[in-house]
Design a protein around this motif. Structure first.
Motif, PDB file in Angstrom:
ATOM      1  N   THR A 435      50.528  87.667 -56.049  1.00 43.50           N
ATOM      2  CA  THR A 435      49.578  86.560 -56.068  1.00 43.50           C
ATOM      3  C   THR A 435      49.381  86.076 -54.646  1.00 43.50           C
ATOM      4  O   THR A 435      50.337  85.636 -54.000  1.00 43.50           O
ATOM      5  N   PHE A 437      47.889  83.572 -51.850  1.00 45.84           N
ATOM      6  CA  PHE A 437      47.436  82.187 -51.666  1.00 45.84           C
ATOM      7  C   PHE A 437      46.276  82.164 -50.682  1.00 45.84           C
ATOM      8  O   PHE A 437      46.383  82.633 -49.556  1.00 45.84           O
ATOM      9  N   ALA A 466      44.725  76.479 -59.166  1.00 40.84           N
ATOM     10  CA  ALA A 466      45.891  75.989 -59.898  1.00 40.84           C
ATOM     11  C   ALA A 466      46.414  74.737 -59.211  1.00 40.84           C
ATOM     12  O   ALA A 466      46.207  74.532 -58.013  1.00 40.84           O
ATOM     13  N   ASP A 468      49.420  72.365 -57.731  1.00 40.51           N
ATOM     14  CA  ASP A 468      50.618  72.651 -56.966  1.00 40.51           C
ATOM     15  C   ASP A 468      51.832  72.708 -57.896  1.00 40.51           C
ATOM     16  O   ASP A 468      52.081  71.785 -58.649  1.00 40.51           O
ATOM     17  N   LYS A 471      51.409  77.457 -60.934  1.00 38.52           N
ATOM     18  CA  LYS A 471      50.613  78.645 -60.680  1.00 38.52           C
ATOM     19  C   LYS A 471      50.211  79.361 -61.970  1.00 38.52           C
ATOM     20  O   LYS A 471      49.201  80.057 -62.025  1.00 38.52           O
ATOM     21  N   ASP A 472      51.008  79.191 -63.030  1.00 33.00           N
ATOM     22  CA  ASP A 472      50.708  79.879 -64.281  1.00 33.00           C
ATOM     23  C   ASP A 472      49.606  79.196 -65.089  1.00 33.00           C
ATOM     24  O   ASP A 472      49.178  79.717 -66.107  1.00 33.00           O
ATOM     25  N   LYS A 507      45.060  74.574 -55.494  1.00 26.44           N
ATOM     26  CA  LYS A 507      45.336  75.752 -54.670  1.00 26.44           C
ATOM     27  C   LYS A 507      44.581  76.948 -55.235  1.00 26.44           C
ATOM     28  O   LYS A 507      44.519  77.131 -56.454  1.00 26.44           O
ATOM     29  N   TYR A 509      44.015  81.030 -55.605  1.00 25.24           N
ATOM     30  CA  TYR A 509      44.827  82.249 -55.609  1.00 25.24           C
ATOM     31  C   TYR A 509      43.970  83.455 -55.980  1.00 25.24           C
ATOM     32  O   TYR A 509      42.969  83.334 -56.694  1.00 25.24           O
ATOM     33  N   GLN A 511      44.926  87.396 -57.572  1.00 21.05           N
ATOM     34  CA  GLN A 511      46.074  88.059 -58.180  1.00 21.05           C
ATOM     35  C   GLN A 511      45.699  89.478 -58.617  1.00 21.05           C
ATOM     36  O   GLN A 511      44.551  89.748 -58.981  1.00 21.05           O
TER      37      GLN A 511
END
Length: 532
Positions: A435, A437, A466, A468, A471-472, A507, A509, A511
């Motif tokens: 993943t 950033f 997502a 902070d 992330k999931d 944030k 991401y 992936q």
């Protein structure tokens, strides 16, 4: 797990394999090849343990990525959010043609289980434990060395006998040492030693030694200085501190210490001649009769370490003979094998683990770009935007190579805005399960988010925002599979706002959920709601 720690663990594992290979080879080649080769070949292992570089394709490099992917797939996934019909957003125009699946913003889950939060926190900061332990060990070694130096210097007595100093000068010239060499006596040390990285100083337990012993002792210690063995020794100590968790690193350090003395003995005999082996062995035996008891030699190189090692050294001295041309050819071939072996084991791919420094943020003013359309280009901070009718093609200049290519159809709403932020993406490789950033951004209600990212190779790609520490839990997410005969793309258009999402700081991401991605290029547009 921190990406830097992943790389370092792979370096430790790769170096450990090389250590085992060299130790195995030593059992068969111990008395057949040069002791100096057995000493310096460890430098390749040290460099493998310290340098995070390797070929892009290596057997264990692929193994590391496969293990990483397996761990990622084995991790528990968050429970799927259940959306009511009113919460389901309509996909942006044109997504059906690209077979894309756009997930709606997820619920704002701010009450994660405490144990899960603690686990995530520890996983993300476990590198601090490694770094703290490494620094602690290094500080201890430096402190011990400083204490040892103070102890030695406190009891030093410079030798002023001109005859002895003349013999020292003659031996130094014979050893090829051009710098002035100091000679001192400290009766508390257990063996003659050399100290000083740049100003060599030979310290003797006693000045009352025979001329023959003096010549061999001085030549031995000056050989250490000429070969920069103290620098080598401290490089190994730093390596052990960084790999404090790897028992093979300590075994390597012990083997290098032994090989250092054996190789120095061999170098002295090569200079003095094989006929002097018996006299040189007697000098080593006489050195063990010193009355001193202080044996710490972390930062210095000594004439003799202990009785067991001395016994092996004397045996090697008595059996010393110059190696034949065939043996030298064999050592050259073995060196190439070790070098290629170090490259073969590889490390965790740096490009897959590090945060992409090619992710940049630029401010674009579409209306201004429209005014400059007649010029066909708009240059911002070294990036040239090529304007073709109502489309923008992004290329990087300066290196002469195309590192990013973005073809974006600017809609009417975007044309009217004056402060659009472009996050351009150019990644060579995203490892399986990795993943990346892309930055942290503040989103307000009514802001527009537009994705246009493609990958040359790969099965699946996901781009999302997502909170902070969560992330999931994905917001404004695009998660696409490659369709047969089509490129892998994530293209979508979102508006920040109710009913399920709240404005705030998020944030961003990218992936690779299923297999590695290569040549990932494109960009994300953030158009503020209040832009005019």
């Amino acid at each position: 797990m921190n990406a830097v720690l992943k790389i370092f663990l792979s370096m430790s594992f790769s170096g450990g394999l090389l250590i085992l290979a060299l130790l195995l080879g030593k059992r068969f080649l111990k008395d057949k090849i040069s002791r100096q080769w057995q000493y310096y070949i460890w430098l390749i292992v040290v460099l493998r343990l310290l340098l995070p570089f390797g070929p892009e394709v290596s057997l264990l490099g692929k193994t590391y990525q496969a293990v990483d992917q397996a761990i990622t797939q084995a991790a528990p996934l968050p429970p799927p959010a259940v959306n009511t019909p009113k919460d389901i957003l309509e996909p942006a125009a044109g997504l059906e043609q690209n077979h894309e699946t756009v997930s709606p913003p997820a619920e704002d889950l701010t009450t994660a289980p405490p144990l899960q939060e603690i686990g995530v926190l520890l996983a993300n900061h476990v590198w601090l434990i490694w770094l703290g332990a490494a620094l602690g060990l290094l500080i201890r070694k430096v402190t011990v060395y400083q204490g040892f130096m103070r102890y030695i210097k406190a009891g030093l007595t410079p030798v002023s006998d001109l005859a002895v100093l003349d013999r020292l000068s003659i031996t130094a010239e014979r050893a090829g040492v051009q710098k002035p060499v100091e000679l001192c006596v400290n009766p508390l040390i257990s063996s003659p030693l050399l100290m000083g990285f740049f100003r060599p100083c030979i310290v003797l337990p006693s000045a009352d030694i025979s001329e023959m012993d003096f010549q061999y002792i001085v030549l031995h210690e000056l050989t250490h200085y000429k070969r920069r063995d103290m620098f080598y020794k401290w490089l190994v100590q730093i390596t052990v501190c960084l790999h404090w968790f790897n028992p093979l690193a300590y075994l390597m350090s012990w083997e290098i210490t032994r090989a250092c003395e054996f190789s120095c003995d061999e170098a002295v005999l090569a200079k003095m001649g094989c006929g002097n082996a018996q006299d040189y062995g007697k000098t080593l035996l006489n050195a063990m009769s010193a009355v001193g008891k202080y044996k710490e030699n972390l930062g210095a190189v000594t004439l003799s370490e202990n009785k067991q090692l001395l016994k092996e050294r004397i045996s090697a001295i008595m059996n010393f003979k110059k190696k034949s041309a065939a043996i030298r050819l064999l050592t050259g071939a073995l060196t190439l094998c070790v070098v290629f072996g170090a490259a073969f084991v590889g490390v965790y791919p740096t490009a897959a683990a590090k945060s992409p420094d090619s992710v940049t943020t630029e401010k674009i003013t579409p209306s201004q770009a429209g005014q400059l359309a007649e010029m066909e280009t708009l240059k911002i901070k070294g990036i040239t935007y090529y304007l073709v009718q109502n489309e923008a093609q992004l290329r990087a200049i300066g290196t002469g190579k195309e590192v990013a290519e973005l073809l974006w159809e600017m809609d009417d709403d975007l044309d009217d805005k004056t402060d659009v932020e472009l996050i351009s993406v150019d990644l060579k490789t995203v490892a399986a399960g990795e993943t990346i950033f892309l930055g942290e951004y503040t989103l307000s209600e009514g802001d527009e988010i537009l994705y246009d990212i493609s990958a040359k190779t790969g099965n699946r790609m996901k781009v999302f925002f997502a909170k902070d520490g969560q992330k999931d839990v994905a917001y404004w997410s695009v998660d696409n599979l490659r369709q047969p005969g089509e490129s892998l793309e994530c293209i979508a258009d979102f508006i920040v706002g109710p009913p399920t999402t709240k404005p705030g700081t998020y944030k961003l991401y990218l992936q690779a959920p299923d297999g590695a991605l290569k040549n990932v290029k494109g960009g994300i547009f953030l158009a503020p709601a209040d832009a005019s």
